[in-house]
Design a protein around this motif. Sequence first.
Motif, PDB file in Angstrom:
ATOM      1  N   HIS A 262       0.803  -1.219   0.000  1.00 16.05           N
ATOM      2  CA  HIS A 262       0.000   0.000   0.000  1.00 16.05           C
ATOM      3  C   HIS A 262       0.842   1.278   0.000  1.00 16.05           C
ATOM      4  CE1 HIS A 262      -3.771  -2.158   0.320  1.00 16.05           C
ATOM      5  NE2 HIS A 262      -3.194  -2.939   1.211  1.00 16.05           N
ATOM      6  N   GLY A 263       2.118   1.135  -0.413  1.00 14.44           N
ATOM      7  CA  GLY A 263       2.935   2.327  -0.640  1.00 14.44           C
ATOM      8  C   GLY A 263       3.709   2.836   0.550  1.00 14.44           C
ATOM      9  N   PHE A 264       3.676   2.128   1.676  1.00 16.52           N
ATOM     10  CA  PHE A 264       4.431   2.560   2.863  1.00 16.52           C
ATOM     11  C   PHE A 264       5.809   1.891   2.856  1.00 16.52           C
ATOM     12  CE2 PHE A 264      -0.088   2.800   3.990  1.00 16.52           C
ATOM     13  CZ  PHE A 264      -0.184   4.127   4.378  1.00 16.52           C
ATOM     14  N   SER A 265       6.602   2.237   1.851  1.00 15.76           N
ATOM     15  CA  SER A 265       7.881   1.543   1.649  1.00 15.76           C
ATOM     16  C   SER A 265       8.865   1.799   2.778  1.00 15.76           C
ATOM     17  CB  SER A 265       8.497   1.974   0.315  1.00 15.76           C
ATOM     18  OG  SER A 265       7.635   1.636  -0.744  1.00 15.76           O
ATOM     19  N   GLN A 266       9.009   3.060   3.197  1.00 16.59           N
ATOM     20  CA  GLN A 266       9.940   3.369   4.284  1.00 16.59           C
ATOM     21  C   GLN A 266       9.536   2.663   5.566  1.00 16.59           C
ATOM     22  OE1 GLN A 266      12.766   4.824   4.152  1.00 16.59           O
ATOM     23  NE2 GLN A 266      12.679   5.648   2.066  1.00 16.59           N
TER      24      GLN A 266
END
Length: 403
Positions: A236-240
Motif C-alpha cells: 500500500h505504498g508505505f515503503s519506508q
Amino acid sequence: MPPPYKALDLYFQMHRRSIPFDSFSVLFTLKSCTRLQSLIIIRHMHSHIIKLGFITHVYVATSLLHAYVVTSFSNACLLFDEMPERNTITWNTMITGYSRSGNINKARAIFEEMTLRDVTSLSAIIKAYFDHGYWGKGLSLFREMISSAEIKPDLVTVGTVLSSCVNLGALALLVGKSVHGFTVKNGWELNVQIGTILVDLYAKCGYMKNAFRVFDLMQERNVMSWTALICGAAQHGFSQEALILFKMMQKTNVRPNELTFTGILNACTLSGMVEEGRKYFKMIEEYGLEHRIQHYGCMVDLLGKAGLLEEAYEVIKTMKFKTNVVIWGSFLSACKEHKQFDMAESVIEQILSAIDPENDGGIYALICDLYALNEKWDDAERVRKLMLDQNVRKARGSSFIRS
C-alpha cells in the motif's frame, strides 16, 4: 514397515494369540487404518469389530465412521443410518463428510437434526459454507454464533473462519472486524495464529492502522506476523515503514524467511530504491536462504524502472528458474518506457518461443507496440499475423470486487 502397518500387524498378532481386545486397542488400530486410506482394510476391520461386539460402542463406531468418510462416503452413510447410538462427534463427522462430498444442503440438514450441538458442530457447518463459496450464509451463521449466549466460538473456530476467508476482500474485512470486536469484548489475548491472520487480513484490505493496532496488541509475534505487516505496508505504498519494520524485526532476533524478503524487495521496487534493493537481494543468501523467482522478478522490475536494463537482463540470465511471462513482461515494459528498442529486440525471439499463445496474449500486444514505436512496421505486422494464425487473444480486464 510404516507405523500404520506396524499397528495393524500388532493388532492381528493379538488376535492370533487370543489376547482379549478392549475399545482402546480397537480405536488405535482404526486410527492407523484411516491413515492408510485403504477401503479393503477398513471393511476387514469393520467385520472384525462386528464379530468382537464392539460395533455398539459409540466411540468405536464413530471412529469407524470417520475412516469411511475418508475412504468411501457411501459406506459412511450406511453405517451412520445403522448406528444405534450417536454422540456429537458422530454428527460432526457426517457434517464434514457431506461438506467434502459437496452436498451442503444435506450437511445443513444434519446440523439442524442434531439435538445437542457444540462449538465444533457450528465450526464444521460454517467451514462447509465458506469452503463451497456460500460466504453470506457462513458469515450469517458465524455472527449468530458470536451473539449467541448458548455456544461461543473458541480460538480454533475463529482461526478456521478467518483462514477460510482471508483473501475475500470486503467480506473478509467484515469477518475480521467481527472477530476483532469479539476478542476485545471477551478479553481474549490475541494469540500468534489469530493475531497474524487479523494483521494479514487488515493489511491486504488496506486498513493499515487496524493492522498496526492488532500487531501492537499481540503478546507474541513470529516471522509470519512481521512478514504480514511488512508485505501489507509495501503493498500500500508505505515503503519506508516496511524497511523500518524489517530493521525492528532484526533487532528482536526474528529470522526472516523468503516471503519477508519478497515484501522488502517489493517495497524497494515501488519506491525506486535501487541501492537498498541490491543490498536486500544479497542479504537473502547471507541468511542462508535461496533466491525465489519472486525475488528475481522484483529486481528485474526495480532495475528496469530505473533504466538499468543491462543489469536487469544480467539478473534474468543468472536466474536458476525458467523466466516466466511476468518477468519478461516487466522487462519489455521497461524497454518501452525507456525507449531501449535494441535491448527489447535482442530478446523478442527468445520470448516468442517461450510464451503460451493461449494465455500470454498481452506479451504479443506489447511486442507489437515496441516494433511500432521503433517504426519497424514489417516486424509489427509479422507479430500481428502470428497472433491471428495462433488465435492469440489478449485477456480482458476483470475484477473480484463484490457488490
